[in-house]
Design a protein around this motif. Sequence first.
Motif, PDB file in Angstrom:
ATOM      1  N   ALA A   1      39.149  37.349 -42.655  1.00 47.60           N
ATOM      2  CA  ALA A   1      38.373  37.073 -41.436  1.00 47.60           C
ATOM      3  C   ALA A   1      39.260  37.166 -40.203  1.00 47.60           C
ATOM      4  CB  ALA A   1      37.720  35.700 -41.530  1.00 47.60           C
ATOM      5  N   GLU A   2      40.464  36.582 -40.281  1.00 48.35           N
ATOM      6  CA  GLU A   2      41.375  36.625 -39.131  1.00 48.35           C
ATOM      7  C   GLU A   2      41.819  38.064 -38.852  1.00 48.35           C
ATOM      8  OE1 GLU A   2      44.713  34.046 -39.438  1.00 48.35           O
ATOM      9  OE2 GLU A   2      43.513  32.220 -39.628  1.00 48.35           O
TER      10      GLU A   2
ATOM     11  N   ARG B   1      31.682  44.220 -43.927  1.00 49.72           N
ATOM     12  CA  ARG B   1      32.950  44.526 -44.571  1.00 49.72           C
ATOM     13  C   ARG B   1      32.773  45.535 -45.699  1.00 49.72           C
ATOM     14  NH1 ARG B   1      35.320  41.063 -49.337  1.00 49.72           N
ATOM     15  NH2 ARG B   1      36.992  42.444 -49.991  1.00 49.72           N
TER      16      ARG B   1
END
Length: 216
Positions: free
Chosen positions: A21-22, A38
């Motif tokens: 996520a980061e 994704r």
Amino acid sequence: MNTQSRQTEIDHLVVTARTLAEGMAWVSERLGVSMMPRVGGKHIRMGTHNALLSLGPGAYLEVIAIDPAAPSPGRARWFALDGLSTDTSPRLAHWVVRSNDIEASALASPIDPGRVENMRRAGLRWLITVAPDGSMACDGLMPSLIQWQTRPHPAAILPERGCRLRRLELHHPRGRELTQVMQAIYLNPEQVSVQEAEQPRLAAVILTPDGERVLG
């Protein structure tokens, strides 16, 4: 395979992050292009997972992180992921060069790219050079080598985002040796610029729908 038939070109860029996520948010902010939904998967042998962004035919950007749901792989993870601390920010950490003869390219390189290993993810199979301790030579500026054993290339199934890799810029104290590597593995010099510098730096100039952006 003789040297005239050996072919190499940039395959993908590697962004390391504490979490997917980061890493995906970091790439999206800098390129102005969403990585959602994704597209990616899991690497069982390494205990990692990834997310991919198309950079055009035959090239992509990979965000990779330790998979929190995976058991320990019982070995060092690739791309120095085991060394990431809780305050480590995502970054463009590495790059990978595609070869049609990975063994010959690895032997020709004056800097050791690592041991050739078999890998697989879902329906994909490939050979890739990996250091036993998971480290990346020359602070990540020495590329890993990859040879795909399945088709089509992963980039062929990625959604088009309008991004293209223009060039890579390598700055490193061992710049002269890195230049020798590019020559030894027959990588097109127009794809990569190498300069000697006191501090290592890897930067990718990427054309996006909103113009050129630098990822580094």
